[in-house]
Design an enzyme around this catalytic site. Sequence first.
Site, mmCIF file in Angstrom:
data_model
loop_
_atom_site.group_PDB
_atom_site.id
_atom_site.type_symbol
_atom_site.label_atom_id
_atom_site.label_comp_id
_atom_site.label_asym_id
_atom_site.label_seq_id
_atom_site.Cartn_x
_atom_site.Cartn_y
_atom_site.Cartn_z
ATOM 1 N N ALA A 250 -13.344 -58.214 -10.155
ATOM 2 C CA ALA A 250 -12.660 -59.500 -10.281
ATOM 3 C C ALA A 250 -11.870 -59.494 -11.585
ATOM 4 O O ALA A 250 -12.439 -59.287 -12.661
ATOM 5 C CB ALA A 250 -13.668 -60.641 -10.277
ATOM 6 N N VAL B 168 -16.122 -57.036 -14.015
ATOM 7 C CA VAL B 168 -14.982 -57.717 -14.640
ATOM 8 C C VAL B 168 -13.865 -56.709 -14.889
ATOM 9 O O VAL B 168 -14.041 -55.722 -15.603
ATOM 10 C CB VAL B 168 -15.393 -58.394 -15.955
ATOM 11 C CG1 VAL B 168 -14.179 -59.087 -16.588
ATOM 12 C CG2 VAL B 168 -16.516 -59.393 -15.715
ATOM 13 N N LYS B 169 -12.714 -56.969 -14.278
ATOM 14 C CA LYS B 169 -11.561 -56.084 -14.424
ATOM 15 C C LYS B 169 -10.732 -56.539 -15.621
ATOM 16 O O LYS B 169 -10.260 -57.673 -15.674
ATOM 17 C CB LYS B 169 -10.720 -56.092 -13.147
ATOM 18 C CG LYS B 169 -9.644 -55.012 -13.113
ATOM 19 C CD LYS B 169 -8.689 -55.192 -11.946
ATOM 20 C CE LYS B 169 -9.315 -54.884 -10.617
ATOM 21 N NZ LYS B 169 -8.286 -54.869 -9.523
ATOM 22 N N VAL B 170 -10.559 -55.622 -16.581
ATOM 23 C CA VAL B 170 -9.939 -55.935 -17.867
ATOM 24 C C VAL B 170 -8.735 -55.016 -18.086
ATOM 25 O O VAL B 170 -8.823 -53.816 -17.828
ATOM 26 C CB VAL B 170 -10.955 -55.733 -19.015
ATOM 27 C CG1 VAL B 170 -10.325 -56.046 -20.360
ATOM 28 C CG2 VAL B 170 -12.206 -56.588 -18.786
#
EC number: 2.2.1.2
Length: 219
Positions: free
Chosen positions: A60, A86-88
């Site tokens: 996400a 968590v996509k950063v």
Amino acid sequence: MKFFIDTANLQQILEAHEMGVLDGVTTNPSLMAKEGISGQQHVLAHYQSICSITDGDVSAEVISTSYDEIISEGEELASLHSKIVVKVPMIKDGIKAIRYFSSKGIRTNCTLVFSSGQALLAAKAGATYVSPFVGRLDDISYDGMQLISDIRLIYDNYGYQTQILAASVRTPMHIVNCAKLGADVITAPLSVITSLLNHPLTASGLSQFLADHKKAAGL
């Protein structure tokens, strides 16, 4: 090698799951918008719906680019479900955030990676996944597969546990070549994954088998 599907379409995710080949999902705001999903609460609810289908990880993506905002948004996403990764983005504040998330036990996917140096930074910061965009490199006449090979070599040299998640995968040969080079994961649209089913000799062989069966049965 794990297969992730790159979409926000629940029907396609379900189809991949029912095929028995789905290991996870990646998605982003653009894919959400493509499905007509807008508004923070609707987006968060949609992530939860995706998590209810797949048994694997769901990436996400944060839309923030400053450290404090990435942390705040990432913690909110991670709280939705244990499957959320968590996509950063691969930026300075993104790397700092990945280090923070790693210290808190929050898994991350460092996205928009286009060089082995970027992949090295992501691994040192503790990213769970790193996402090199092989198709976009091909678009500008760089060899996306060479990047996969280089990252694999570097990670193996130093024992980094960060998984190589090949993204922007557009063809069945992208998938096969990533598998040959040791990518841990590919993420692709369902149409690219199912294209692995196709071969002209399979189609002609099946047609011949069916014709022979009809002939033998006197049909």
